[in-house]
Design a protein around this motif. Structure first.
Motif, short mmCIF file in Angstrom:
data_model
loop_
_atom_site.label_atom_id
_atom_site.label_comp_id
_atom_site.label_asym_id
_atom_site.label_seq_id
_atom_site.Cartn_x
_atom_site.Cartn_y
_atom_site.Cartn_z
N LEU A 26 86.64 73.84 -18.65
CA LEU A 26 87.79 73.88 -18.89
C LEU A 26 88.77 72.76 -18.57
N LEU A 235 101.62 88.73 -37.40
CA LEU A 235 100.32 89.09 -36.86
C LEU A 235 100.00 88.03 -35.54
N VAL A 236 99.81 88.30 -34.34
CA VAL A 236 99.40 87.59 -33.52
C VAL A 236 98.09 87.58 -32.96
N ALA A 237 97.45 86.32 -32.89
CA ALA A 237 96.21 86.18 -32.61
C ALA A 237 96.06 85.29 -31.39
N ARG A 238 95.54 85.82 -30.50
CA ARG A 238 95.26 85.02 -29.14
C ARG A 238 93.72 84.56 -28.83
N PHE A 239 93.51 83.48 -28.45
CA PHE A 239 92.22 83.40 -28.20
C PHE A 239 91.82 82.29 -26.97
N LYS A 240 90.75 82.35 -26.69
CA LYS A 240 90.19 81.43 -25.46
C LYS A 240 89.04 80.67 -26.03
N GLY A 241 88.97 79.36 -25.58
CA GLY A 241 87.47 78.78 -26.00
C GLY A 241 87.36 77.75 -25.27
N GLY A 242 86.38 76.82 -25.56
CA GLY A 242 86.15 75.69 -24.99
C GLY A 242 86.57 74.37 -25.70
N PRO B 178 90.19 69.15 -24.89
CA PRO B 178 89.91 70.49 -24.89
C PRO B 178 90.77 71.17 -24.78
N TRP B 179 90.88 72.68 -25.48
CA TRP B 179 91.90 73.26 -25.25
C TRP B 179 91.23 74.78 -24.52
N THR B 180 92.10 75.20 -23.88
CA THR B 180 91.59 76.72 -23.25
C THR B 180 92.15 77.80 -23.83
N GLU B 181 93.32 77.93 -24.29
CA GLU B 181 94.24 78.90 -25.13
C GLU B 181 95.03 78.68 -26.04
N ALA B 182 95.03 79.60 -27.17
CA ALA B 182 95.86 79.31 -28.22
C ALA B 182 96.55 80.63 -28.86
N GLU B 183 97.49 80.51 -29.76
CA GLU B 183 97.89 81.73 -30.18
C GLU B 183 98.22 81.39 -31.61
N HIS B 184 98.14 82.40 -32.68
CA HIS B 184 98.39 82.22 -33.94
C HIS B 184 99.39 83.27 -34.16
N TRP B 215 97.29 75.47 -25.86
CA TRP B 215 97.53 74.86 -24.41
C TRP B 215 96.40 74.77 -23.71
N ARG B 216 96.47 73.89 -22.78
CA ARG B 216 95.30 73.44 -22.02
C ARG B 216 95.57 73.93 -20.26
#
Lengths: 242, 242
Positions: A26, A235-242, B178-184, B215-216
């Motif tokens: 990360l 609508l809010v979507a949060r996510f995590k990823g690499g 690289p990202w770690t988190e985001a929000e839509h 965000w990262r």
DNA sequence: TTGACTTATATGTCTAGACATATAATCGTG
DNA sequence: CACGATTATATGTCTAGACATATAAGTCAA
């Protein structure tokens, strides 16, 4: 006199290994494509058995953070398609969670033999009975969303006799029918006369539309269209990823 | 003359155990709250060691299908809030995947010291430099989306010199940071003059809006607003759940 | 150079144990 | 009966092995 057996490390070893690797990924220290140390190297580094590092790596693989290839090693996966976990709760739960007063109003309910349009909407071929429901959800007395739903009675026979005058059909279904798959389609429209009146907004105002189809093992359960005032609801979507 | 060692079972044992349990959960045979057999019972049923059933159950727990409680057992989780995996790919990839011709056009690019509005949009407090980008994506020469993006240069210094006249900033960022988190945040608006012209639609036509923040590790990377013609474009989210 | 064959190796799965630990259930006691 | 102490038990983690298997890499002949 019994002290902790493992001196001063709270998490278990495999979790520590997993967290160590996750952190390097990360932070970008190990970029996508980077080869992670071999299991036997991690065994040497952490002084544990192979099953322990294997468990750590397997979990990272299950979480799609790394990819494991026989004979080649384990590699940091590249940020897959941005994928977000979009939490669309049951509307009643959603409004309640916001600390606002939930209101529900059944506008119409019809039990009928499925028309051609109904069958197309539900994606079924043979005829059968359906329930069509129109209702409105509100938050603190302000219209929050209008709902237009079709339930396939051959999949959910109980829905024919359920009382939807007080319990919203979404909540009822959620508690009575297990679902296995669903699909959302999100789009935008402008309010026509009927929608504008139901949502108490101006004709021509933007509306967010969610069409949701729910199946249970390839069997259609319900199709629902939700209309939200587009400039207020989000609508809010949060996510995590690499 | 060498036959398969395990007579006629393709998947490995732990995968079979996992699939068996998953099936019972998804068909509703074991409803939410149901206690699934203890490890020692599964050991007896499948005639294997505890580590094998433990691996199957651990994976189900990691996938949030079951919940495991010490001394009590393992239980089928109730359908958590409907959660959908919303795949919002990089727009170029999205259009290409549809088999349509991708077109990209840089409309404007400015490097400037962050204004108060920029700082608010990025959620940062101290001043710094930003890049503001406006561009348009098209599919088969038809406008597909317009993009209005802000990149925080203190997080992504390379963006100052990147050439966005041919590569869209979304793709560039995806491959460089690289990202770690985001929000839509998804909402709907009606097109104003400028938007209508950029998307080649009528003023007052509905538009789907996606605001995405990335965000990262708690550090803002970019904020982007995407506008899609609302009656043509659709976001599809598929999901599975208990 | 190319293709077919062989080999080395990293991961995949599994076992039969072990001890740790959280906690539901039971038992005693005031 | 209420409450604290004890016990039983299911899961959590770990080990030191084992064999299976996919495949990268090397070998050799056409």
């Amino acid at each position: 006199m019994s002290l902790a057996t493992n001196a001063a490390d709270q998490p278990t070893l495999y979790k520590r290994i997993r967290a160590d690797i996750e952190k390097r990924i990360l932070t970008g220290e190990w970029p996508p494509g980077h080869r992670i140390p071999f299991e036997h190297e991690l065994v040497a580094r952490y002084g544990c058995s192979r099953m322990t590092v294997n468990k750590a790596l397997s979990e990272l693989a299950q979480a799609d953070l790394i990819e494991r290839r026989r004979r080649a090693g384990s590699f940091v996966r590249r940020p897959q398609h941005l994928s977000a976990v979009l939490k669309i709760a049951d509307i009643r739960a959603e409004i309640t969670a916001l600390g606002r007063g939930y209101g529900y109003e059944l506008i119409g309910r019809k039990l009928r033999a499925a028309t051609a349009a109904d069958r197309e909407r539900l994606g079924v071929k043979k005829a059968g009975k359906v329930v069509a429901i129109t209702c409105r959800h509100s938050a603190d007395k302000v219209p929050f969303a209008v709902e237009d739903r079709l339930i396939d009675l051959s999949s959910v026979p109980d829905a024919a006799t359920a009382d939807f005058s007080r319990e919203p059909p979404g909540s009822w279904l959620l508690h009575h029918v297990p679902w296995t798959e669903a699909e959302h389609t999100i789009s935008a429209i402008v309010a026509d006369d009927r929608t504008a009146e139901a949502l108490d907004i101006a004709v021509g105002a933007p509306c967010l539309v969610i069409d949701r189809y729910t199946w249970r093992s390839a069997r259609t359960i319900t199709a629902v269209r939700l209309l939200y005032p587009g400039d207020s609801h989000r609508l809010v979507a949060r996510f995590k990823g690499g």
